[in-house]
Write an enzyme that holds these catalytic residues in place. Structure first.
Site, PDB file in Angstrom:
ATOM      1  N   SER A   1       4.593   2.260   7.742  1.00  0.00           N
ATOM      2  CA  SER A   1       4.151   1.191   6.853  1.00  0.00           C
ATOM      3  C   SER A   1       5.339   0.523   6.174  1.00  0.00           C
ATOM      4  O   SER A   1       6.251   1.191   5.704  1.00  0.00           O
ATOM      5  CB  SER A   1       3.226   1.749   5.776  1.00  0.00           C
TER       6      SER A   1
ATOM      7  N   ASP B   1      -0.467  -7.604   1.539  1.00  0.00           N
ATOM      8  CA  ASP B   1       0.073  -6.235   1.557  1.00  0.00           C
ATOM      9  C   ASP B   1       1.610  -6.258   1.643  1.00  0.00           C
ATOM     10  O   ASP B   1       2.213  -5.801   2.610  1.00  0.00           O
ATOM     11  CB  ASP B   1      -0.533  -5.454   2.731  1.00  0.00           C
TER      12      ASP B   1
ATOM     13  N   HIS C   1       0.809  -1.221   0.000  1.00  0.00           N
ATOM     14  CA  HIS C   1       0.000   0.000   0.000  1.00  0.00           C
ATOM     15  C   HIS C   1       0.841   1.269   0.000  1.00  0.00           C
ATOM     16  O   HIS C   1       0.315   2.364  -0.118  1.00  0.00           O
ATOM     17  CB  HIS C   1      -0.978   0.009   1.180  1.00  0.00           C
TER      18      HIS C   1
END
EC number: 3.4.21.78
Length: 249
Positions: free
Chosen positions: A202, A103, A58
């Site tokens: 992230s 992801d 992402h």
């Protein structure tokens, strides 16, 4: 202040800007595998081979992102920095931005990193074993250090987190199956939610008992009802990583 508060989940979660909440600054260059990914947003990743970084799918790589190895500070260039552009970005073919399944993303750098006292490789786990509840882990990143702020941290920080049983993570007081925390994910949080990953974290690696076990995916910074969620490096994902690197598909 884990890495979890991904900005990415705009569809699933309210917008929030956060980074490694609480936690502590790590001594410079003690996490030699950390990769700072600077694009439209800041993400992190782990150097798993001289020219490959593993991060989250992402992470937005629009524009002309760069990968900085050997970084500690984000505010100025440092003598140990090695800066690369991205030759190829390969997200996992099953990545689902709504559920966060798959992801993961591999970044092929445009050159090979030189191993130094500031840059090193994080070995992939030998097995894709699950991580049991109550396991102690840690996660580092340059994400925001306060809830509801969009500033990234000026230095690499790390938080200690503990793995939480998926049943608890999926219950009505937590994610309530929206999205489902499945067997390919690890749920982990800190003291009363105070230690967590956040916006900008992230893609950061989750290290449990000195083994690379997961990649920071999503969460809500420092919210004990929404602990950090990491993609577990299962056998399936490890096979994909190895095949992709071998064939550079």
């Amino acid at each position: 202040t884990l890495l979890i508060s991904l900005w990415i989940t705009l569809l699933v979660f309210p917008v929030s800007c956060e980074g490694i909440i609480r936690g502590k600054e790590v001594p410079p260059h003690t996490r030699r595998y950390m990769a700072l990914i600077e694009g439209l947003k800041v993400c992190a990743g782990a150097l798993i081979k001289e020219n490959w970084v593993l991060t989250a799918a992402h992470c937005d790589l629009k524009g002309n992102p760069r990968v900085i190895l050997g970084a500690h500070s984000t505010s100025h260039k440092e003598k140990y920095d090695q800066v690369f552009s991205i030759k190829k970005a390969i997200p996992h073919p099953c990545f689902n931005p709504q559920t966060f399944e798959g992801d993961l993303q591999l970044l092929q750098l445009d050159g090979k990193a030189t191993m130094t006292k500031a840059v090193g490789i994080l070995r992939l786990p030998k097995t894709g074993d699950d991580v049991k509840p109550h396991t102690k882990c840690h996660v580092a990143g340059w994400g925001s250090t306060k809830k509801d702020t969009c500033k990234i941290s000026s230095a690499l920080r790390e938080a200690n987190v503990t793995v939480i049983d998926r049943k608890i993570c999926n219950d009505a007081q937590h994610y309530n199956f929206n999205p489902v925390i499945d067997l390919s994910m690890i749920c982990a949080g800190g003291r009363k939610g105070e230690d967590d990953s956040c916006e900008g974290d992230s893609g950061s690696p989750l290290i449990c008992d000195n083994v690379f076990r997961g990649v920071t995916s999503f969460g809500k910074c420092g919210n004990p009802q929404k602990p950090g969620i990491y993609i577990l490096l299962t056998k399936k994902y490890l096979n994909w990583i190895k095949k992709t690197i071998a064939g550079a598909i």
